[in-house]
Every structure is written in structure tokens, then in C-alpha cells.
Design a protein around this motif. Structure first.
Motif, PDB file in Angstrom:
ATOM      1  N   ALA A 112      29.527  54.697  52.849  1.00  0.00           N
ATOM      2  CA  ALA A 112      28.304  54.246  52.126  1.00  0.00           C
ATOM      3  C   ALA A 112      28.534  54.677  50.592  1.00  0.00           C
ATOM      4  N   THR A 164      30.546  50.289  57.531  1.00  0.00           N
ATOM      5  CA  THR A 164      29.515  50.718  56.880  1.00  0.00           C
ATOM      6  C   THR A 164      29.794  49.946  55.239  1.00  0.00           C
ATOM      7  N   ILE A 196      26.761  47.207  54.214  1.00  0.00           N
ATOM      8  CA  ILE A 196      26.031  47.243  53.048  1.00  0.00           C
ATOM      9  C   ILE A 196      25.953  46.086  51.921  1.00  0.00           C
ATOM     10  N   THR A 221      22.753  43.494  50.657  1.00  0.00           N
ATOM     11  CA  THR A 221      22.564  43.406  49.617  1.00  0.00           C
ATOM     12  C   THR A 221      22.583  42.055  49.026  1.00  0.00           C
TER      13      THR A 221
END
Lengths: 110, 235
Positions: B11, B134, B138, B142
Motif C-alpha cells: 500500500a 495490494t 489500489i 483509484t
């Protein structure tokens, strides 16, 4: 713009080929290998297709005759290229390009 | 970057690339809306196709009423680099299950690939599912949210032509082409410029007798062949 269904089929079709491009190598790599020739051919795809898409927008097609120049897009390309060289940032390039064409249309009616 | 391959490190290391997704995602939403797509279709395209620059290609071809197969084949060509990235990445996930391999591939992007290749320098040449997944998830979330926001913003811009907003697409291709030219070290820079010049000439003369929807595809195939030949003869 095309109908909702046409766009939806386009999304599904392009989604499928993109997904297969992403996962198939993971699945079949153990058995097969891309030939060096194919890899070399594909290496030219990004620049070829991006420039084709750009240049196609600089002209207006007249089947049977040479194309004419789309002056608005043609002239707005210059500040976009300059901002690309200076900032190397996609969002900045887009903003500069849009403002350039907007000004050309506002002041010269292009 | 550190040598940890877990969710928190994934992350943390993905964060810098998030701003790129936001910028281009919002731009895509505005362009899609300006071209006449509803926020629903814009978002669906980001969820299902999830193909960054190729989504701009789709919108521009929808505007010119290209045939469905021609759009699909063009997107396949634009995204064929995914095959190369997956091929490079797959050996690092050999020990993970097939399902996890498919998941990593499904959400793979240029940026997560670049991030992963960078990470290898810190982990003694290892990658694993939890770190890579991960970064992928993400990026995916987004992108979806950014394009939706862009499409909604596009609602408030009633006459995009007047503001030159239709040029966003062309400017994006100029930017992507330039970034590709300066970052792709696998092909000689001068050779790349020659191919771009070849494309300009081919488009100009091709427009005389080939419909523009088909022209991009044909010129791309011919230009790639031209590039391969030039590479072997002169470079």
C-alpha cells in the motif's frame, strides 16, 4: 455517439481481449514461448498506434483526394508537444492542449 | 522501498503512482462525457475494460462510428504489450496457485508492472501475491473512482467543443507518444522517430482511399513491419 447497447458490447469485447492479454501468459507460459520475431513486431505497436491516432486527427478526409489540414488541431499540437518536453506530465499536456484549442476557437473561430 | 512483501508495504509503495491514475482517470471521465458517453458507461468501461490509454482509443473510435471488431482489434493491438509484461512477470509467481496468478494478471497495469520490476531490486529478486495484489487493487479502485468523478464533472461543462475539450484526446496521444519515446530504451530513439515519420506519411496518403476507422489499424500493422525491417537493415 453510438447506442447504449453498442457501447456496452464494445466494453465487453475490449474487456475480454484485454483480460486475455493479461492472464493468458500466466496460464500458458509453461508450455509455450512467444517467438522473438513476434515480440519484436509488438515492440513497435505503442509508438505506431499512438502516432497514427494523433496524425489522423490533424487531417480531414476527402475520399479520392488528398486530405485537408484541420488547422485547429494542427496548431494546438505545437503547445502540447512543447509542454510534453518541459513537464513530461500527461495531465499538464492535456490541460495546455485543451486551453490552446479553446483559445484558437475563441479568437480565430477554428 | 524496503524488502518486505506484505500488504502494508504494498500500500505504501503504491501511493506515489496513485496521483497518476487520478489525473488520467479524471481526464478520461471528462473526455468520455464530452464524447457523449454517460457516467454509467464511462465507469463500466473503467471497471470492465480497465485499459488506461486504450480507453481513449475506444472513445475516439466510437466517435468515428468504427465497426465493433475494428475497435476490439485495435484495443488488442494497443494492449498487446500486456502479453509481454505478463510473460515477464509470470515466472515470479510460479509457486502461487493458478487462481492467484490469474488475479495478478487480471489487474496488471503498466504502473504496477514497473513498480514490481523496481521492487525486485530490494527483495533479492522475489515477488509475492499479497504485495502485488495490494498494488493492483489500489490502482484499480483509484482508476474507477477517478473516471466516475471526471464523467460527473463533465456534466457541468455543457458545450465542450467551445472550450477545446475535444482536443484532450489528441493531447493525450501526443503526451503518451512523447513519454513512450523518451522512456522506451528497447528500441533505438532514431528508429522510433523514423517509424513515427513513416506513420505520418502513411496516414496522409492512406486517407485518400481508406476509411479512417480502418486506416489506424492498417497503418499500425504496416508501420510495425516497417520498423522491424528497418531495425534489421539499418540498426
Amino acid at each position: 455517439m453510438s447506442s447504449f447497447n453498442f457501447v456496452l458490447f464494445t466494453i465487453i469485447g475490449t474487456g475480454l481481449v484485454t483480460w486475455l492479454s493479461r492472464i493468458l501468459p500466466f496460464v500458458i507460459l509453461k508450455k509455450f514461448k512467444l517467438s522473438a520475431g513476434v515480440v519484436e513486431f509488438l515492440s513497435f505497436v505503442p509508438i505506431a498506434i499512438m502516432s497514427a491516432l494523433w496524425f489522423e486527427n490533424l487531417f480531414v478526409q476527402h475520399i479520392g483526394h488528398l486530405p485537408s489540414i484541420d488547422w485547429g488541431n494542427f496548431l494546438a499540437s505545437a503547445p502540447s508537444i512543447i509542454s510534453a518536453v518541459i513537464w513530461k506530465n500527461l495531465l499538464v499536456i492535456v490541460i495546455v492542449g485543451v486551453i490552446s484549442l479553446g483559445c484558437l476557437r475563441l479568437f480565430f473561430g477554428m | 522501498m524496503n524488502n518486505e512483501l506484505n500488504v502494508p508495504s504494498g500500500a505504501k509503495e503504491t501511493l506515489p503512482t496513485v496521483f497518476g491514475y487520478i489525473g488520467i482517470g479524471v481526464a478520461f471521465g471528462i473526455v468520455g462525457k464530452a464524447a457523449g458517453l454517460s457516467p454509467l458507461l464511462v465507469t463500466l468501461m473503467s471497471i470492465i475494460t480497465y485499459a488506461g490509454s486504450a480507453q481513449f482509443v475506444i472513445v475516439s473510435m466510437l466517435v468515428t462510428h468504427s465497426p465493433l471488431l475494428s475497435i476490439v482489434f485495435s484495443v488488442f493491438l494497443v494492449n498487446s504489450r500486456m502479453i509481454l509484461m505478463s510473460t515477464t512477470l509470470a515466472p515470479y509467481f510460479k509457486k502461487e496457485s493458478l487462481l492467484k496468478n490469474v488475479l495478478v494478471g487480471t489487474l496488471l497495469t503498466d504502473e504496477s508492472f514497473a513498480l514490481g520490476m523496481n521492487k525486485l531490486n530490494y527483495t533479492d529478486n522475489h515477488l509475492n501475491f499479497s504485495w502485488f495484489n495490494t498494488a493492483n487493487v489500489i490502482s484499480y479502485l483509484t482508476w474507477i473512482v477517478s473516471s466516475l468523478v471526471g464523467a460527473v464533472l463533465g456534466n457541468f461543462i455543457s458545450n465542450p467543443e467551445k472550450f477545446g475539450l475535444d482536443f484532450a484526446l489528441v493531447a493525450m496521444f501526443i503526451g503518451l507518444l512523447y513519454l513512450q519515446l523518451i522512456s522506451d530504451k528497447s528500441i533505438n530513439f532514431n528508429l522510433q522517430l523514423i517509424v513515427v515519420g513513416f506513420v505520418l506519411v502513411a496516414i496522409y496518403f492512406g486517407l485518400i482511399f481508406i476509411p479512417s476507422s480502418l486506416l489506424i489499424l492498417l497503418v499500425t500493422l504496416v508501420a510495425c513491419t516497417f520498423g522491424v525491417v528497418m531495425k534489421h537493415v539499418f540498426f
